[in-house]
Design a protein around this motif. Structure first.
Motif, PDB file in Angstrom:
ATOM      1  N   VAL A   1      96.121  79.470  72.155  1.00 39.68           N
ATOM      2  CA  VAL A   1      95.912  78.039  72.393  1.00 39.68           C
ATOM      3  C   VAL A   1      94.768  77.894  73.387  1.00 39.68           C
ATOM      4  CG1 VAL A   1      96.948  75.889  73.184  1.00 39.68           C
ATOM      5  CG2 VAL A   1      98.342  77.560  71.931  1.00 39.68           C
ATOM      6  N   ALA A   2      93.569  77.691  72.862  1.00 39.86           N
ATOM      7  CA  ALA A   2      92.369  77.542  73.689  1.00 39.86           C
ATOM      8  C   ALA A   2      91.847  76.119  73.581  1.00 39.86           C
ATOM      9  CB  ALA A   2      91.297  78.542  73.258  1.00 39.86           C
ATOM     10  N   LEU A   3      92.751  75.172  73.695  1.00 37.23           N
ATOM     11  CA  LEU A   3      92.469  73.746  73.594  1.00 37.23           C
ATOM     12  C   LEU A   3      92.442  73.125  74.981  1.00 37.23           C
ATOM     13  CD1 LEU A   3      95.084  73.197  70.767  1.00 37.23           C
ATOM     14  CD2 LEU A   3      92.601  73.033  70.426  1.00 37.23           C
ATOM     15  N   PRO A   4      91.914  71.904  75.133  1.00 37.04           N
ATOM     16  CA  PRO A   4      92.014  71.218  76.421  1.00 37.04           C
ATOM     17  C   PRO A   4      93.469  71.068  76.849  1.00 37.04           C
ATOM     18  CG  PRO A   4      90.436  70.103  75.001  1.00 37.04           C
ATOM     19  CD  PRO A   4      91.133  71.133  74.150  1.00 37.04           C
ATOM     20  N   PRO A   5      93.737  71.010  78.155  1.00 37.69           N
ATOM     21  CA  PRO A   5      95.127  70.998  78.640  1.00 37.69           C
ATOM     22  C   PRO A   5      96.009  69.911  78.042  1.00 37.69           C
ATOM     23  CG  PRO A   5      93.626  71.443  80.449  1.00 37.69           C
ATOM     24  CD  PRO A   5      92.767  71.110  79.266  1.00 37.69           C
ATOM     25  N   PHE A   6      95.452  68.735  77.718  1.00 37.45           N
ATOM     26  CA  PHE A   6      96.299  67.661  77.217  1.00 37.45           C
ATOM     27  C   PHE A   6      96.852  67.948  75.819  1.00 37.45           C
ATOM     28  CE2 PHE A   6      92.131  66.360  75.615  1.00 37.45           C
ATOM     29  CZ  PHE A   6      92.403  65.860  74.350  1.00 37.45           C
ATOM     30  N   LEU A   7      96.345  69.012  75.174  1.00 32.98           N
ATOM     31  CA  LEU A   7      96.848  69.392  73.857  1.00 32.98           C
ATOM     32  C   LEU A   7      97.768  70.602  73.890  1.00 32.98           C
ATOM     33  CD1 LEU A   7      93.574  68.932  71.746  1.00 32.98           C
ATOM     34  CD2 LEU A   7      95.589  67.441  71.745  1.00 32.98           C
ATOM     35  N   HIS A   8      97.931  71.228  75.048  1.00 33.72           N
ATOM     36  CA  HIS A   8      98.712  72.457  75.110  1.00 33.72           C
ATOM     37  C   HIS A   8     100.159  72.255  74.667  1.00 33.72           C
ATOM     38  CE1 HIS A   8      95.940  74.744  78.163  1.00 33.72           C
ATOM     39  NE2 HIS A   8      95.315  74.367  77.058  1.00 33.72           N
ATOM     40  N   ALA A   9     100.814  71.240  75.205  1.00 31.69           N
ATOM     41  CA  ALA A   9     102.232  71.037  74.894  1.00 31.69           C
ATOM     42  C   ALA A   9     102.439  70.764  73.410  1.00 31.69           C
ATOM     43  CB  ALA A   9     102.797  69.887  75.731  1.00 31.69           C
TER      44      ALA A   9
END
Length: 383
Positions: free
Chosen positions: A81-89
């Motif tokens: 998961v190398a996405l911006p933090p708001f997409l992690h969850a």
């Protein structure tokens, strides 16, 4: 907490990996995985067409414009998961639905509340969560730990760590507009303390055990919604060590200069990470930089995997995660470690905000940088 039962991966073939997000750090993970034995990158996802094209040039046969589609369409063993933090969850929730273990970029989440929900989702689905805290994998940091563990300087009453870089705005003149999410408190969770400080918290607890945050201050050199400097005073009760941490994204970074300084002031001497830099570090980094410059003129893909000093740490962290999954073990840097760094950051934000209120220096803009909120929506962010 009972470790997850990581016994689903029993096939003798390569561990199959999906990369969710192939921007700069996602490409590092992609190229790291591609260089690993017994690991196969089967697919990548990114909303940006140019990023998908880069992944294809790097050898990925299938790309998607949405990570949810990848997780639905591909039978992968694990996902990065190398996405911006708001997409992690959300990404972890989608991976949990597919029964896919995850290796998540730091910060794990935008708050401890969000991390708790993320980790509960993972536990219910019996998937493993690893976090990319790479500072502990750098050879200079490992040298410091080995010397400290050997007792080479005896008791360490005081330690300090500094980590600086140029942040999302980069060095002037800017060639391209920066991504908006790193400067958005809701999207990123915080500023320099979330981007850089969590790495420092991780390596300090790796050295000294649990930390207690005693005081903190935040600063901004530009009018942004997030801090670009943070200073934190801590204590390590287990070792009786007082520690100061300073991190910032205000300095114009000069690679290949090392941007992290760690010093342990012991009763019989000092341990510094400078003492454990590889002998050929600058020569190798300069060679890689020249190669990347040349590639721009030959239309070749720049070597994202160099200089090895920094990026080898990402390789080793991901390799450790993959090996743990393969062996049915808990990842060595797991979700609970990632959550712990968030808890320390949140406490630092709280103390900084209290100090501002006491001093009467808080204003409306400053109050927006006081750290992560309990509940976050999904902001409109251009990546």
């Amino acid at each position: 907490m009972t470790p997850p039962l990581l016994n689903r991966w029993t096939d003798s073939s390569a561990l199959s990996l999906g990369i969710l997000g192939v921007g700069n750090i996602g490409m590092v993970h992609l190229k790291s995985a591609a260089a690993m034995p017994s690991v196969e990158v089967v697919a990548a996802a990114d909303a940006v067409p140019g990023n998908r094209e880069r992944a294809e040039r790097a050898g990925v046969s299938r790309t998607y414009d949405d990570y949810t589609t990848l997780l639905s369409a591909e039978d992968v063993d694990a996902a990065v998961v190398a996405l911006p933090p708001f997409l992690h969850a959300d990404a972890v929730e989608r991976a949990a639905e597919a029964g896919v273990d995850v290796f998540v970029e730091k910060p794990l989440a935008r708050s401890t509340d969000e991390a708790d929900r993320l980790l509960e989702t993972a536990r219910e689905a019996d998937i493993a969560v690893g976090v990319d805290h790479t500072l502990r994998y750098q050879p200079d940091m490992q040298g410091v730990k080995a010397a400290y563990d050997e007792g080479s300087v005896g008791h360490v009453p005081y330690a300090s760590i500094t980590r600086l870089n140029d942040g999302p705005l980069g060095r002037p003149p800017a060639e391209d507009a920066p991504a908006s999410w790193p400067l958005d408190a809701d999207a990123a969770g915080g500023g320099s303390l979330f981007e850089l400080g969590v790495h420092c918290f991780d390596v300090l607890e790796w050295l000294f055990g649990d930390l207690e945050v005693r005081d903190a201050s935040m600063g901004r050199s530009l009018e942004t919604d997030v801090e670009d400097a943070a200073t934190v005073l801590m204590a390590a009760p287990e070792t009786g060590t007082t520690i100061t941490l300073h991190c910032g994204s205000y300095q114009w970074e000069q690679l290949p200069e090392v941007n992290t300084r760690l010093r342990l002031e012991g009763v019989t001497g000092t341990i510094s990470n400078d003492d454990y830099l590889p002998a050929n570090f600058y020569a190798d980094a300069a060679k890689s930089a020249l190669s990347n410059v040349a590639s721009r003129f030959t239309s070749d893909e720049p070597d994202v995997f160099g200089p090895t000093f920094y990026l080898q740490a990402h390789y080793d962290a991901l390799a450790d995660f993959c090996e743990a999954i393969r062996e049915g073990e808990r990842p060595p840097v797991d979700g609970e470690v990632g959550r712990r760094t968030l808890a320390l950051a949140e406490r630092a934000y709280e103390l900084a905000a209290e100090a501002d209120e006491t001093d009467g220096t808080a204003d409306d803009a400053d109050s927006e940088t006081g750290g992560p909120a309990d509940d976050r929506g999904t902001p409109e962010v251009t990546r």
